[in-house]
Design a protein around this motif. Structure first.
Motif, mmCIF file in Angstrom:
data_model
loop_
_atom_site.group_PDB
_atom_site.id
_atom_site.type_symbol
_atom_site.label_atom_id
_atom_site.label_comp_id
_atom_site.label_asym_id
_atom_site.label_seq_id
_atom_site.Cartn_x
_atom_site.Cartn_y
_atom_site.Cartn_z
ATOM 1 N N ALA A 143 0.835 -1.205 0.000
ATOM 2 C CA ALA A 143 0.000 0.000 0.000
ATOM 3 C C ALA A 143 0.869 1.254 0.000
ATOM 4 N N GLU A 144 1.929 1.223 0.814
ATOM 5 C CA GLU A 144 2.813 2.394 0.856
ATOM 6 C C GLU A 144 3.566 2.556 -0.462
ATOM 7 N N THR A 145 4.008 1.421 -1.028
ATOM 8 C CA THR A 145 4.717 1.488 -2.305
ATOM 9 C C THR A 145 3.814 2.091 -3.376
ATOM 10 N N TYR A 146 2.565 1.657 -3.345
ATOM 11 C CA TYR A 146 1.629 2.189 -4.328
ATOM 12 C C TYR A 146 1.482 3.685 -4.202
ATOM 13 N N LYS A 147 1.451 4.147 -2.966
ATOM 14 C CA LYS A 147 1.292 5.598 -2.765
ATOM 15 C C LYS A 147 2.429 6.370 -3.424
ATOM 16 N N ILE A 148 3.619 5.760 -3.434
ATOM 17 C CA ILE A 148 4.755 6.457 -4.062
ATOM 18 C C ILE A 148 4.685 6.338 -5.581
ATOM 19 N N LEU A 149 4.190 5.185 -6.048
ATOM 20 C CA LEU A 149 4.176 4.948 -7.490
ATOM 21 C C LEU A 149 3.076 5.715 -8.199
ATOM 22 N N GLU A 150 1.933 5.785 -7.538
ATOM 23 C CA GLU A 150 0.735 6.286 -8.221
ATOM 24 C C GLU A 150 0.911 7.671 -8.845
ATOM 25 N N PRO A 151 1.558 8.599 -8.150
ATOM 26 C CA PRO A 151 1.729 9.921 -8.805
ATOM 27 C C PRO A 151 2.441 9.833 -10.163
ATOM 28 N N TYR A 152 3.406 8.937 -10.245
ATOM 29 C CA TYR A 152 4.100 8.808 -11.536
ATOM 30 C C TYR A 152 3.140 8.317 -12.615
ATOM 31 N N PHE A 153 2.362 7.322 -12.275
ATOM 32 C CA PHE A 153 1.426 6.793 -13.260
ATOM 33 C C PHE A 153 0.419 7.860 -13.647
ATOM 34 N N ARG A 154 -0.027 8.584 -12.646
ATOM 35 C CA ARG A 154 -1.021 9.604 -12.914
ATOM 36 C C ARG A 154 -0.454 10.671 -13.829
ATOM 37 N N ALA A 155 0.790 11.045 -13.555
ATOM 38 C CA ALA A 155 1.416 12.075 -14.395
ATOM 39 C C ALA A 155 1.551 11.596 -15.828
ATOM 40 N N ALA A 156 1.711 10.288 -16.004
ATOM 41 C CA ALA A 156 1.845 9.760 -17.355
ATOM 42 C C ALA A 156 0.493 9.500 -17.988
ATOM 43 N N GLY A 157 -0.566 9.713 -17.249
ATOM 44 C CA GLY A 157 -1.897 9.584 -17.836
ATOM 45 C C GLY A 157 -2.565 8.243 -17.604
ATOM 46 N N ILE A 158 -2.085 7.489 -16.633
ATOM 47 C CA ILE A 158 -2.725 6.200 -16.368
ATOM 48 C C ILE A 158 -3.499 6.299 -15.061
ATOM 49 N N LYS A 159 -4.784 5.956 -15.141
ATOM 50 C CA LYS A 159 -5.586 5.963 -13.921
ATOM 51 C C LYS A 159 -5.451 4.607 -13.241
ATOM 52 N N CYS A 160 -5.154 4.633 -11.945
ATOM 53 C CA CYS A 160 -4.962 3.366 -11.231
ATOM 54 C C CYS A 160 -5.869 3.287 -10.022
ATOM 55 N N THR A 161 -6.132 2.064 -9.622
ATOM 56 C CA THR A 161 -6.748 1.851 -8.309
ATOM 57 C C THR A 161 -5.911 0.812 -7.589
ATOM 58 N N PHE A 162 -6.035 0.818 -6.288
ATOM 59 C CA PHE A 162 -5.280 -0.170 -5.509
ATOM 60 C C PHE A 162 -6.212 -0.820 -4.507
ATOM 61 N N LYS A 163 -6.114 -2.124 -4.429
ATOM 62 C CA LYS A 163 -6.912 -2.817 -3.432
ATOM 63 C C LYS A 163 -6.052 -3.896 -2.794
ATOM 64 N N ASP A 164 -5.998 -3.877 -1.492
ATOM 65 C CA ASP A 164 -5.302 -5.005 -0.876
ATOM 66 C C ASP A 164 -6.294 -5.804 -0.057
ATOM 67 N N SER A 165 -6.097 -7.080 -0.010
ATOM 68 C CA SER A 165 -7.008 -7.915 0.761
ATOM 69 C C SER A 165 -6.251 -9.066 1.385
ATOM 70 N N ASP A 166 -6.988 -9.816 2.133
ATOM 71 C CA ASP A 166 -6.445 -10.919 2.889
ATOM 72 C C ASP A 166 -5.747 -11.918 1.990
ATOM 73 N N ARG A 167 -4.780 -12.588 2.539
ATOM 74 C CA ARG A 167 -3.982 -13.550 1.804
ATOM 75 C C ARG A 167 -4.842 -14.588 1.106
ATOM 76 N N SER A 168 -5.848 -15.088 1.845
ATOM 77 C CA SER A 168 -6.632 -16.165 1.248
ATOM 78 C C SER A 168 -7.443 -15.686 0.042
ATOM 79 N N ASN A 169 -7.910 -14.428 0.118
ATOM 80 C CA ASN A 169 -8.625 -13.899 -1.052
ATOM 81 C C ASN A 169 -7.716 -13.788 -2.257
ATOM 82 N N ILE A 170 -6.509 -13.311 -2.021
ATOM 83 C CA ILE A 170 -5.561 -13.170 -3.129
ATOM 84 C C ILE A 170 -5.247 -14.543 -3.718
#
Lengths: 622, 383, 331
Positions: free
Chosen positions: A460-487
Motif C-alpha cells: 500500500a505504501e509502495t503504491y502511494k509512491i508509485l501512483e503519482p508517476y502513473f497519474r502524471a503519465a496519464g494512467i488511472k490506477c486503483t489499488f486494493k489489498d485484501s487478505d492472503r486467502s482472497n488473493i
C-alpha cells in the motif's frame, strides 16, 4: 633367492601396513548422549560418515539450544534440517549428501545411486536401498503421499521411471528416454527419495489395499495423531514427515516425542539431535553441535522481531527496515547479507496478467510498448530513495550479477525516466488520451489499471509512491489489498489484472532447475502468467514454453545452457514483468553467540532457504 | 400530663436548614415542644411546613444535606441525665475539614447564622457529649429503634422488597434485645399477633409485595414497637390507607399505647384523626409552632388565624351542599431567605400592618396550657 | 420456578438450531474455502500444486459438496456422535483443538473476571457513599481512562515501557523455560508478573462500566424510604449499604454477567494476539481467516450456547436476588 626377497618385501610391506590398517579414525560424540544407553558412537555412524569441512567452517563445541520463533508454516522448520540424497552448493552445483555418489550410463537412461554402508535411521534401524526403492514403488507409484510420481522421475513422454534395488546400498533408476538432468531435478523436486519402510510398511500396504481402518489405526500408532482420512494421513506422514513425532528421519534434528513439546501446532516444540546422524566434522566429532532447536510460537509475525531483540530468539530473517533497530539493541546480534535470487526487488515488481480473459486488457498487457511505457514513466532514482530510504538503487526485473543471463544492458533496460516517451508509447499501444487527462482504450472504454496486493505487506505504501508517476503519465490506477486467502483465490482463478509485490516474484537462481516463476504453466500462483499454459500461450510465450520442453530432452550441459540462455533472452527482449528497484539482499539477524553461520550465501528455495547455512555445523560460544 | 412529671423529650429551639445555590432553605425555624410520658402530642400543619423534618431530626436521620441547630433532650429515665440527640448526631457525622468542604461550612455560617438564637439551657442535667465519633454513633443507634422508633406514611416503600417481613422485624429485635434466633423470632411473632396480623407464622416468611396496605402498616407498627420504645413517632401513618383501615390502625395504636405506656408524637394534616387520637396539639406553620395546647381547647377555641382557618376548612356534618368550603387565601410560601416577621402575614386576614411584618411573634400562653404565637391574640389578651 | 426454567431450556433448541445455521452460512460466505488458503500458504513457501492436487484436496476435506450438505453432515455428526468436525488447520478433531486451550482460557478469564468485579464493586460502593469526594473523582478518572484506551494500544504501551526499562519483552504468559520444564514453584513469581499485564489491560476496560452502574444504582437506593426505615431501626451504615442497598443495586450488574460467560470462554481476541496469549480468541480468528469451517463454526456455536446459558443463569440469579421478580413470574 629372488622369491625369498620378494616374499620378505611383501611381508615387510604387510607388517608396515598394519599400523595404518589399525589406525582407524576416532569419533567423538556429544556429552548429551553420555548416559542415554546408546551403543558407542562408532557403531552409530556409518562406515564412512560424511565430513562437513567447507573452508569457512571452524571446529565447534557441543551443547546449547538454538531458539527460534515460529510464525507458522511447515517448511520453516523443515527446510533447514532437510537431508536429500544430493544437495546444492552455493555455486549451484550438485554434491553428494545422503547418497555417496552416482554413475550414469552413456545415453543417460540408467542412473546408479550409491548409498553409505552402515547408515542408520534416527531410531537405529539400518538405512538401506530398500527404503529408497520401496518409497518409490509403494508410495510414489500409488500416490500414497498424494504427490505421486514427481516430474524428476518422468521421462520425455511422461512415463514414470523404473527403480530397482541392486544391493543393500545401491539402486538404479531407469528411464524410457534419456534424462539428462535427473540428479539436479531430483535435488529440486523430490529431494529425499526415501522413507522408513520398517515403520510405514504396514500402513502403506493397507492404503494400497484400500483398508482404511487399518491404515488410520497404523497412522495413529505411529505418531499418535488421528487423521480424518488416508489421503491426509499419507500426505502428512510421508511428505511432511518431520512434523510428526515418532517418525524416524535422517535429519540432524528430530521432533521431540515428549508430551507438550511434540506438536508443531502447539505453543512450544523442540527438535532434538539425532543420535544416529551420519555426519562428522573435520575433527571426527559427530554432528550436530547444538543439542536442540526449540520453537516458540507467536501469534503475530511482528512479534518475532521483538523476541529477537530481547535475546529470546537466536535467529531470524529480517527486513531491511528493521536493521537499524536491531543494531541499536543491547543484545549482540550479527547481520548477514545474502544475495537473493529475485529479478529486481519483489516489493516493486509489477506483474501484468498476460493470460487475462478480458480482451482489451489482454491485448494491452501483451503489447511491449505498454510495458515499456509503464517502466520508463517512473523516476527510479527518486522512487528508490523514497521506497528504501536510500538502501537500494533503481533497477529492473532482470537476473542479478552472477546469475545466468545477467547483462548490464538488461539490468538497466527501460530504466530511464522519460514521461514524454512513455506517452508516445502508450499511444503506440493503442491508448487514446481522454478528456479527463487519463488514457482510455481506442474505442472509448475507460482504462483503469486495477492493482492488487496482499494486505499488510507494505504494498500500500509502495503504491502511494508509485501512483503519482502513473497519474502524471496519464494512467488511472486503483489499488486494493485484501487478505492472503482472497488473493490466493484470485490467483488460482486467474482473475487478477495487475499485481504489485506478487506472492511469487519472478526470478530464481536457475531457469533450468526451477522454471516455476519464469515459464508459464509451471505454477499456479504466479501473477504474470495467471492460468496461461502451453495450449493458450502465443508468440514468444509459446516459444518460451517450447524451449523449456526442448531443454528437458537435451543431454549436453553446454547445449542445455545455450537453450537456457535463449529462454532468458526471450525474457530480456520482451520484459514481460517490470521492477523498479534492484533486488534486495536477504538479511539474517543471528545472535552473536551462534558460530559458523554462512556469511555469504544465496537465498533460494532450491538451496532450501536457510538450509544451505547447514545448521548442523552451527555451535554456540558465548 | 401533670406538671409534676418530667417530659420524656424536650425539643428546644430546633432549626433545620438546607444550604442551596439560591440561598438558605429553612424549613424548621425554631420549634419548641415537650412530650410527657404516656401522652399523645399531635403535630398538625399543611404539607411542607416542616413536620417530617422535625420528626426525623429527633431521630437524627435527616439527610446529610440538612444541618440542625438546637437541642433535643431525651430523658426516658428520670434517674439518668438527658441525652442531647442533636449533638450526638453532629459528632457522628463529623468529617475531617478538607479544603473543599470549608466553603460549604462557611456558607452555613455566612447564611444568616446570626438570625438563629443561641440554645438555652433549661437547667436539666445533660449527659456529656462523647468526643469520639464511634461512641456517638453507638449511642445514637442504641436510641433508634429501641427508645424512640418511627412509623412512616407509606408502608409499601418502607420495607425493603428483598427481604421477608419477618426478617426485617426480626432485625430490630436482634439488634436491641437478643441475638438468639429462636428467642427473637418468638418475640417477633408475639408482636405480630399483637398488632393483629392473622396467621403470623405464615406471614413471617412472606415478602412485602404479598401484603396489603393495611397489613403492611400493621407490620410497620409491629416493627416499631417490638422493642417497646418510650416514644413512638408516627409520621402520617394513616394518610395512605382507606378510611376503614384507618380507623382500625388508630384503634390499634391507642390500645398499644395503653398497654405499653409509651408516648406518641402524632404527625398529621388530618384534623379528624387528631381529635380522636391526641391529648395535646401543636399547630405548625412555615417552620414554627403557632399554637399549642390541649386538644379540646384548640378545637373549641382556636386562637391563631391559621388554626381558625384550618378548623373552618374542615367539612362538618350538617353543612349544606351548596355552602362553599372555606379555604385560606394563598399558599404556603417557600421557606427560602425569609425575613423576620410573622410567616402567616401574607395570608392573614387579621394582620396588623407594621407589626406583624416586622416582629416575629413568640409563643405566649393565653389560657393555661393553651399558647399562641400571634400579635393580634396577644393584643386581645391585653385588652 | 421450575416450569419457568424448563420452558426456557425448551426454547434453547430452536434458537441453537437457527444460530448454527446462520453461523455456518456466514462462515462459508466468503469466496473460496480452506483449500485455497492452505494451498496459497504452502505455495508461498515454494511448494508446487497442480490442478488435480487441488481437486484431490477438496475432495479429501469434503469441501466439494454444496455447503448445505456440509452443514447437514456437520449437524448430524454433532447430534449423533458428539463429533464437532475436523479442523483442517490443526489436522485433528475440533474438540481436541478447543480443549487444548480451554483450561488456560478459563483460568485467565476467571482471574480477569474476579479482578473486574472484585475491584469495581467496592470502588462503586465507595464512590456512592462518598459522592463528589476526591476519591470518587480519582477512581472514576482511572475507570474512564481504562475504558477509553483501546486494549491493544494499552498492551503495546505497557510492553514497550517494560522493554525500555528492563530490556526484556514479556511476551506471552509463559517464558521459554516454563514451556520447556513445565510449571514449577520457582516460576510462579514470574508467571504472576506476566499475568499482570493482561490483567491490567483487559481488566481495566470493563471496570469503568461496572463502577458507574453500581455507583448510580447505589445512589438511587440510598434515597429510598426503606433506607430511612433501616436507619430509624438503628441499623449500622454497613448493614444499610451492604444488606439493603447493594442487593437492590446488583440488579443490572447481574444482568451484565450474562454476557461474561461467553467472554470467559473465548477471552479477548485482539489483546491476546498482541500479548501472545495462548487463549481461544486467536484460534477463532485464524480459523475464520483461513475458513477452517468446522473449527470456527464450533467455537462460535459454543459461544452462542454460552450466551443463552449465561442469560438463563443471570435471569435465575436475578430471580433469586430480587423476590419481586419471583413473584411476578409466579403470578
Amino acid at each position: 633367492m629372488k622369491k625369498l626377497v620378494s616374499l620378505a618385501l611383501a611381508l615387510i610391506m604387510l607388517v608396515g601396513m598394519i599400523p595404518f590398517a589399525s589406525a582407524e579414525a576416532t569419533y567423538t560424540e556429544a556429552p548429551y548422549w553420555a548416559d542415554k544407553g546408546l551403543p558407542p558412537v562408532e557403531e552409530r555412524l556409518p562406515v564412512e560418515p560424511m565430513v562437513e569441512d567447507a573452508a569457512y567452517l571452524t571446529i565447534g563445541t557441543y551443547g546449547g539450544e538454538l531458539r527460534r520463533s515460529a510464525g507458522g508454516g511447515n517448511w520453516d522448520a523443515g527446510k533447514p534440517i532437510e537431508e536429500g540424497l544430493f544437495r546444492f552448493t552455493t555455486q549451484g552445483t550438485i554434491e553428494a549428501n545422503v547418497a555417496k555418489g552416482f554413475t550414469v550410463n552413456e545415453d543417460a537412461t540408467v542412473y546408479t545411486i550409491y548409498l553409505r554402508e552402515g547408515m542408520k535411521w534416527s531410531d537405529g534401524a539400518p538405512f538401506t536401498a530398500e527404503d529408497c526403492v520401496w518409497f518409490y514403488n509403494a508410495v510414489c507409484l500409488n500416490k500414497v503421499d498424494s504427490k505421486g510420481v514427481r516430474n524428476c522421475h518422468k521421462d520425455a513422454n511422461g512415463n514414470p521411471a523404473v527403480v530397482e534395488k541392486v544391493d543393500d546400498y545401491t539402486f538404479t533408476v531407469t528411464f524410457g528416454t534419456p534424462k539428462y538432468d535427473f540428479i539436479e531435478a531430483l535435488a529440486v523436486d523430490l529431494k529425499w527419495h526415501y522413507a522408513p519402510k520398517h515403520i510405514f510398511e504396514k500402513m502403506v500396504q493397507a492404503v494400497i489395499d484400500g483398508d482404511t481402518e487399518t491404515a488410520l489405526a497404523e497412522a495413529k500408532a505411529i505418531c499418535g495423531v488421528e487423521f480424518s482420512d488416508v489421503g491426509k494421513a499419507g500426505k502428512e506422514m510421508l511428505y511432511y514427515f518431520w512434523n510428526y513425532p515418532g517418525i524416524p528421519t535422517l535429519n540432524p534434528y528430530v521432533l521431540s516425542t515428549e508430551a507438550g513439546k511434540n506438536s508443531v501446532k502447539g505453543e512450544y516444540y523442540e527438535f532434538v539431535r539425532n543420535p544416529y546422524y551420519w555426519k562428522v566434522d573435520a575433527a571426527g566429532q559427530q554432528l550436530p553441535y547444538i543439542d536442540k532447536i526449540v520453537y516458540v510460537t507467536v501469534s503475530n509475525v511482528d512479534q518475532q522481531l521483538m523476541l529477537l531483540l530481547d535475546g529470546t530468539v537466536d535467529y531470524q530473517t529480517v527486513a531491511m527496515e528493521s536493521i537499524p533497530t536491531i543494531l541499536e539493541s543491547e543484545t549482540a546480534i550479527n547481520i548477514y547479507e545474502w544475495s537473493g535470487s529475485d529479478w529486481g526487488d519483489v516489493g516493486t515488481q509489477l506483474h501484468f496478467n498476460l493470460g487475462i480473459a478480458a480482451e482489451h486488457l489482454n491485448a494491452l498487457f501483451n503489447d511491449k510498448n505498454f510495458r515499456q511505457a509503464m517502466s520508463i514513466c517512473v523516476d527510479r532514482e527518486e522512487f528508490a530513495g523514497l521506497y528504501s530510504d536510500g538502501w537500494l538503487a533503481g533497477g529492473q526485473a532482470a537476473p542479478q550479477v552472477g546469475q545466468l543471463g545477467y547483462s548490464e544492458e538488461w539490468a538497466t533496460q527501460w530504466t530511464e525516466y522519460d514521461v514524454a516517451k512513455a506517452k508516445e508509447l502508450f499511444e503506440a499501444a493503442g491508448l487514446v488520451m481522454g478528456a479527463d487527462g487519463f488514457y482510455d482504450f481506442a474505442d472509448g472504454t475507460d482504462f483503469v489499471l486495477n492493482i492488487v496486493s496482499v494486505a499488510d505487506n507494505g504494498a500500500a505504501e509502495t503504491y502511494k509512491i508509485l501512483e503519482p508517476y502513473f497519474r502524471a503519465a496519464g494512467i488511472k490506477c486503483t489499488f486494493k489489498d485484501s487478505d492472503r486467502s482472497n488473493i490466493d483465490n484470485d490467483l488460482l482463478a486467474g482473475t487478477i489484472e495487475c499485481m504489485l509485490f506478487p506472492v511469487t516474484g519472478i526470478g530464481d537462481i536457475s531457469i533450468i532447475l526451477k522454471p516455476n516463476s519464469m515459464v508459464p504453466g509451471y505454477a499456479t500462483n504466479v501473477a504474470w502468467y495467471g492460468k496461461m499454459d502451453e495450449t493458450t500461450a502465443t508468440g514468444d510465450l509459446k516459444t518460451l514454453i517450447d524451449l523449456k520442453k526442448q531443454l528437458d530432452v537435451t543431454a549436453d550441459t553446454e547445449a542445455r545452457t545455450a537453450i537456457a540462455l535463449q529462454m532468458l533472452q526471450l525474457h530480456q527482449a520482451n520484459q514481460w514483468t517490470i521492477a523498479y528497484v534492484q533486488a534486495a539482499p536477504a538479511y539474517h539477524a543471528v545472535n552473536a553467540r551462534i558460530q559458523n553461520f554462512l556469511a555469504e550465501g544465496v537465498w533460494s528455495d532450491i538451496y532450501r532457504d536457510m538450509g544451505i547455512a547447514h545448521c548442523q555445523c552451527w555451535y554456540i560460544a558465548e | 400530663m401533670s406538671e409534676n412529671t418530667q417530659p420524656i423529650i424536650r425539643v428546644r429551639d430546633l432549626h433545620v436548614g438546607i444550604p442551596m445555590d439560591e440561598g438558605l432553605l429553612t424549613p424548621v425555624r425554631g420549634v419548641d415542644f415537650e412530650i410527657y410520658p404516656g401522652e399523645t402530642l399531635g403535630l398538625v400543619g399543611e404539607s411542607g411546613c416542616g413536620k417530617s423534618l422535625t420528626s426525623k431530626a429527633i431521630l437524627g436521620i435527616n439527610d446529610n444535606k440538612c444541618f440542625s441547630i438546637g437541642e433535643i433532650l431525651f430523658r426516658p429515665d428520670v434517674k439518668q441525665p438527658a441525652v442531647d440527640i442533636l449533638s450526638l448526631e453532629r459528632v457522628s457525622k463529623w468529617k475531617p475539614l478538607m479544603p473543599w468542604t470549608i466553603t460549604q461550612r462557611l456558607e452555613e455560617r455566612v447564611h444568616d447564622i446570626a438570625r438563629f438564637e443561641a440554645a438555652r439551657r433549661v437547667g436539666d442535667p445533660i449527659r456529656p457529649i462523647p468526643g469520639k465519633k464511634k461512641e456517638a454513633i453507638r449511642q445514637l443507634r442504641a436510641i433508634r429503634g429501641k427508645q424512640i422508633s418511627m412509623i412512616f406514611q407509606e408502608p409499601m416503600v418502607a420495607f425493603s422488597p428483598m427481604y421477608t417481613i419477618g426478617n426485617q422485624i426480626n432485625e430490630c429485635t436482634r439488634l436491641h434485645i437478643t441475638r438468639d434466633r429462636h428467642e427473637s423470632k418468638r418475640i417477633t411473632l408475639e408482636m405480630m399477633k399483637m398488632v393483629g396480623i392473622a396467621n403470623a407464622e405464615k406471614r413471617y416468611d412472606q415478602y412485602p409485595h404479598e401484603f396489603s396496605g393495611g397489613m403492611l402498616q400493621r407490620a410497620l407498627i409491629a416493627m416499631a414497637l417490638v422493642c417497646k420504645p418510650r416514644l413512638l413517632i408516627a409520621d402520617e401513618p394513616t394518610t395512605a390507607l382507606d378510611v376503614t383501615i384507618q380507623a382500625q390502625i388508630l384503634e390499634l395504636m391507642q390500645s398499644l399505647q395503653k398497654e405499653l405506656g409509651m408516648a406518641i408524637l402524632f404527625i398529621t394534616h388530618d384534623l379528624g384523626t387528631v381529635a380522636k387520637m391526641c391529648d395535646r396539639v401543636a399547630v405548625m406553620y412555615l417552620g414554627k409552632i403557632v399554637e399549642t395546647g390541649p386538644a379540646r381547647d384548640i378545637y373549641k377555641n382556636p386562637q391563631h388565624p391559621y388554626t381558625r382557618g384550618l378548623m373552618g376548612s374542615v367539612h362538618k356534618i350538617g353543612t349544606l351542599k351548596q355552602d362553599r368550603l372555606f379555604s385560606i387565601e394563598g399558599t404556603v410560601p417557600l421557606a427560602l431567605n425569609l425575613q423576620p416577621g410573622c410567616g402567616f402575614y401574607d395570608r392573614c386576614d387579621a394582620r396588623i400592618e407594621g407589626l406583624c411584618d416586622k416582629v416575629t411573634p413568640t409563643l405566649t400562653p393565653c389560657d393555661g396550657q393553651h399558647c399562641v404565637a400571634c400579635h393580634r391574640c396577644q393584643r386581645k389578651e391585653e385588652a | 420456578m421450575r416450569k419457568y426454567i424448563g420452558k426456557r431450556l425448551l426454547m434453547f433448541i430452536p434458537t441453537i438450531i437457527l444460530i448454527s445455521f446462520v453461523i455456518f452460512f456466514i462462515i462459508q460466505l466468503p469466496p473460496g474455502d480452506y483449500v485455497d488458503s492452505y494451498v496459497g500458504a504452502l505455495a508461498a513457501e515454494g511448494e508446487i500444486f497442480t490442478e488435480e492436487e487441488i481437486l484431490e484436496l477438496r475432495k479429501q476435506f469434503g469441501l466439494d459438496d454444496p455447503w448445505i450438505i456440509q452443514y447437514f453432515n456437520w449437524v448430524k455428526d454433532i447430534i449423533l456422535r458428539g463429533d464437532f468436525g475436523y479442523s483442517f488447520e490443526y489436522g485433528r478433531d475440533v474438540w481436541s483443538v478447543i480443549m487444548d486451550r480451554l483450561y488456560l482460557t478459563l483460568a485467565v478469564s476467571f482471574i480477569i473476571l474476579i479482578f473486574q468485579y472484585g475491584v469495581s464493586l467496592p470502588v462503586g460502593i465507595y464512590c456512592a457513599n462518598h459522592q463528589y469526594s476526591a476519591g470518587d473523582y480519582i477512581w472514576s478518572f482511572f475507570g474512564f481512562i481504562g475504558t477509553a484506551t483501546p486494549n491493544f494500544l494499552l498492551a503495546i504501551i505497557i510492553m514497550y515501557y517494560i522493554y525500555v526499562t528492563t530490556g526484556n519483552v514479556y511476551l506471552g504468559l509463559f517464558s521459554t523455560e516454563m514451556l520447556q520444564n513445565g510449571m514449577r514453584w520457582e516460576y510462579v513469581p514470574e508467571f504472576l508478573g506476566r499475568c499482570a499485564i493482561p490483567l491490567i489491560v483487559i481488566g481495566t476496560s470493563g471496570t469503568c462500566g461496572i463502577i458507574r452502574t453500581v455507583r448510580a444504582q447505589m445512589l438511587d437506593e440510598q434515597a429510598r424510604q426503606y433506607t430511612l426505615t433501616a436507619r430509624a431501626k438503628g441499623c449500622s451504615e454497613w448493614t444499610i449499604t451492604y444488606k439493603y442497598c447493594l442487593r437492590a443495586a446488583l440488579n443490572p450488574v447481574v444482568s451484565g454477567l450474562a454476557g461474561s460467560l461467553r467472554t470467559i470462554f473465548s477471552g479477548s481476541t485482539v489483546s491476546a494476539i498482541v500479548m501472545n496469549l495462548a487463549i481461544q480468541g486467536p484460534v477463532l480468528l485464524t480459523a475464520l481467516k483461513s475458513q477452517d469451517m468446522y473449527l470456527a463454526g464450533t467455537i462460535v456455536l459454543i459461544q452462542a450456547v454460552l450466551v443463552l446459558v449465561g442469560t438463563l443463569l443471570s435471569d435465575i440469579a436475578l430471580a433469586w436476588l430480587d423476590p419481586r421478580i419471583r413473584f411476578s413470574e409466579r403470578s
